[in-house]
Motif scaffolding. Structure first.
Motif, PDB file in Angstrom:
ATOM      1  N   TRP A 185       1.377  -3.004   4.183  1.00 16.95           N
ATOM      2  CA  TRP A 185       2.029  -1.803   3.633  1.00 16.95           C
ATOM      3  C   TRP A 185       3.229  -2.548   2.621  1.00 16.95           C
ATOM      4  CZ3 TRP A 185       7.847  -1.500   4.875  1.00 16.95           C
ATOM      5  CH2 TRP A 185       8.701  -0.320   3.831  1.00 16.95           C
ATOM      6  N   ILE A 198      -3.913  -1.681  -2.725  1.00 18.90           N
ATOM      7  CA  ILE A 198      -3.343  -3.430  -2.115  1.00 18.90           C
ATOM      8  C   ILE A 198      -3.420  -2.816  -0.903  1.00 18.90           C
ATOM      9  CG2 ILE A 198      -1.745  -4.988  -2.603  1.00 18.90           C
ATOM     10  CD1 ILE A 198      -3.333  -4.644  -4.973  1.00 18.90           C
ATOM     11  N   ALA A 219       1.763  -3.564   0.073  1.00 14.37           N
ATOM     12  CA  ALA A 219       1.727  -2.119  -1.264  1.00 14.37           C
ATOM     13  C   ALA A 219       2.569  -2.082  -2.440  1.00 14.37           C
ATOM     14  CB  ALA A 219       1.259  -1.655  -0.603  1.00 14.37           C
ATOM     15  N   ARG A 220       4.217  -2.546  -1.823  1.00 19.85           N
ATOM     16  CA  ARG A 220       5.197  -2.208  -2.351  1.00 19.85           C
ATOM     17  C   ARG A 220       5.562  -2.938  -3.161  1.00 19.85           C
ATOM     18  NH1 ARG A 220      10.003  -1.062   1.436  1.00 19.85           N
ATOM     19  NH2 ARG A 220      11.066  -0.400  -0.417  1.00 19.85           N
ATOM     20  N   THR A 221       4.940  -4.288  -3.391  1.00 20.45           N
ATOM     21  CA  THR A 221       4.831  -6.039  -4.151  1.00 20.45           C
ATOM     22  C   THR A 221       5.417  -4.184  -5.938  1.00 20.45           C
ATOM     23  OG1 THR A 221       3.789  -7.088  -2.932  1.00 20.45           O
ATOM     24  CG2 THR A 221       4.506  -7.941  -4.908  1.00 20.45           C
ATOM     25  N   ARG A 222       6.048  -5.249  -6.457  1.00 19.76           N
ATOM     26  CA  ARG A 222       6.915  -5.119  -7.842  1.00 19.76           C
ATOM     27  C   ARG A 222       5.921  -6.186  -8.180  1.00 19.76           C
ATOM     28  NH1 ARG A 222       9.876  -1.104  -7.967  1.00 19.76           N
ATOM     29  NH2 ARG A 222      11.216  -0.216  -6.264  1.00 19.76           N
ATOM     30  N   ARG A 282      -2.046  -5.417 -10.143  1.00 19.22           N
ATOM     31  CA  ARG A 282      -1.001  -4.681 -10.174  1.00 19.22           C
ATOM     32  C   ARG A 282      -1.217  -3.995 -12.162  1.00 19.22           C
ATOM     33  NH1 ARG A 282       2.236  -1.494  -7.018  1.00 19.22           N
ATOM     34  NH2 ARG A 282       2.046  -0.139  -8.723  1.00 19.22           N
ATOM     35  N   SER A 284      -4.198  -0.005  -7.695  1.00 20.85           N
ATOM     36  CA  SER A 284      -3.152   1.547  -6.840  1.00 20.85           C
ATOM     37  C   SER A 284      -2.441   0.568  -6.107  1.00 20.85           C
ATOM     38  CB  SER A 284      -3.908   2.807  -7.028  1.00 20.85           C
ATOM     39  OG  SER A 284      -4.734   2.560  -5.657  1.00 20.85           O
ATOM     40  N   PRO A 285      -1.349   0.746  -4.968  1.00 22.37           N
ATOM     41  CA  PRO A 285      -0.457   0.562  -4.432  1.00 22.37           C
ATOM     42  C   PRO A 285      -2.060   0.931  -2.519  1.00 22.37           C
ATOM     43  CG  PRO A 285       0.984   1.912  -5.102  1.00 22.37           C
ATOM     44  CD  PRO A 285      -0.427   1.683  -6.096  1.00 22.37           C
TER      45      PRO A 285
END
Length: 415
Positions: free
Chosen positions: A401, A316, A404-407, A307, A312-313
């Motif tokens: 999903w 990922i 993809a939300r990993t910060r 990232r 992009s999410p």
């Protein structure tokens, strides 16, 4: 180029490393589970298709495609009706018949039987039972000969062979000073057939048409007219067309009506087996969920780095969808290949198992046939493969999903 990057990372994650070998082992189990479920579905549905086709073929060796009879069991003036029916579209042959119940006796052995009076020449054009003769010929049933042809199991139960005598006892009795006495007539066994279905081999006896008319006091009447079509599947359609053309006391019935309970039961069993085995595939496919969740957790740092490098999410998410989909494709392909291989060699497998256990797996008295027929249908295989792939794809959506939300900041905080 973007897709190549995602595919490269996704495929790389499929390969085991020392620290995530357990996760790869779980992935392998998921692939094996999908393959076994798909293979089981293909084999079971192919056997059920083959069973239905085999039984249908054996039934149609004895049962005509279509029959026209009367409600009271007597069809007078049947010759014009037979000629009219023979001119109907798709009808290739017609034959009169007499059906009645009786008892057969020989040497102290007594068995109930369905007695069918036939004209051998006409009967051969309607059904193929004449080709199933073990001994003797169907043409021996000539008027006035009082010959009888028996099913192999019925002949075995009566302990008779070709040339032996049997006594037919009919329910139409004679009135005597001593009361009602059953009518008895001695017949000579002139043939033995094997239709391959225990129900008919153990209960059907055939005699000449004219002898049946005399014995059952029908005069020149018959029980009905049997028809053969150029396509057995058109029988229900032709029956519906004949409904408005027949006399008020006449009725048409096709081969599906005569065996409706059996075919309905087979269809229900096939649907239920499809649902049950699909659930097995679903369980194996959704094992990918837990596997990918573990992968996502294990790859938190990798995801965060990707990232920060600009992934992009959506990218990922595609990485893990590709990883899970590849496992689903591998399981499906292996399952289809294994299922087809096993289905086409099921006879050899059955024989080997019977040799090992020293007993037959199937009895013709219970299952109507004593082997496992196979009819692999492309539509079934295609449907199974598509369902397996869709379930595998669905199993990848939630873990992907979540990845993809990993910060990145939170994921790298403790690295």
């Amino acid at each position: 180029m973007h897709l190549n990057f995602e595919a490269f990372i996704g495929l790389r994650y499929l390969r085991a490393r020392r620290r995530n070998g357990f996760i790869s082992f779980i992935s392998l189990l998921s692939v094996i589970g999908i393959a076994l479920g798909v293979a089981a579905l293909i084999v079971v549905l192919s056997v059920m298709n083959g069973f239905q086709q085999e039984i249908r073929g054996r039934m149609l060796a004895v049962v005509s495609h279509l029959e026209v009879s009367s409600y009271d069991g007597r069809l007078p003036d049947w010759q014009p009706l037979q000629q009219a029916l023979a001119r109907q579209p798709h009808v290739v042959a017609a034959a009169p018949y007499v059906n009645a119940q009786g008892l057969l006796s020989s040497g102290g052995n007594v068995r109930g039987a369905l007695v069918r009076g036939i004209d051998p020449a006409s009967e051969r054009r309607v059904v193929t039972l004449g080709d199933e003769m073990l001994r003797g010929k169907l043409e021996s049933l000539q008027p006035g000969s009082f010959n009888i042809v028996l099913g192999v199991e019925l002949a075995r139960a009566l302990a008779v062979e070709v040339g032996d005598k049997v006594t037919l006892i009919t329910p139409q009795g004679n009135v005597t000073p001593a009361g009602m006495m059953p009518r008895l007539k001695q017949f000579t066994v002139s043939g033995i057939f094997k239709a391959g279905m225990f129900e008919y081999d153990a209960s059907l006896a055939m005699i000449p048409l004219r002898d049946a008319q005399v014995l059952f006091r029908l005069g020149h009447d018959v029980s009905g007219v049997r028809l053969k079509l150029d396509d057995a599947m058109l029988a229900p359609q032709l029956k519906a067309e004949l409904a408005g053309k027949l006399a008020a006391n006449q009725v048409a019935s096709d081969w599906t009506d005569m065996n409706s309970n059996y075919f309905r039961a087979v269809q229900i069993e096939k649907r239920m087996m499809f649902i049950i085995l699909t659930l097995i595939v679903a369980v194996a496919a959704f094992n990918l969920v837990s596997t990918l969740v573990m992968v996502v957790t294990d790859k938190q740092a990798d995801i965060a780095i990707l990232r920060t490098l600009g992934a992009s999410p959506a990218s990922i998410m595609k990485i893990f969808v590709i990883q899970g989909s590849v496992a689903g494709v591998l399981g499906t392909v292996a399952g289809v290949a294994g299922g087809l291989l096993l289905a086409f060699n099921l006879g050899s497998v059955q024989h080997a198992i019977e040799q090992i256990i020293g007993a037959r797996l199937l009895s013709s008295e219970v299952y109507l046939i004593d082997f496992l027929p196979v009819d692999v249908q492309v539509t079934d295989v295609g449907t199974i493969a598509v369902i397996s792939l869709l379930l595998s794809l669905l199993a990848t959506l939630y873990p992907s999903w979540r990845a993809a939300r990993t910060r990145p900041a939170e994921a790298l905080r403790y690295e």
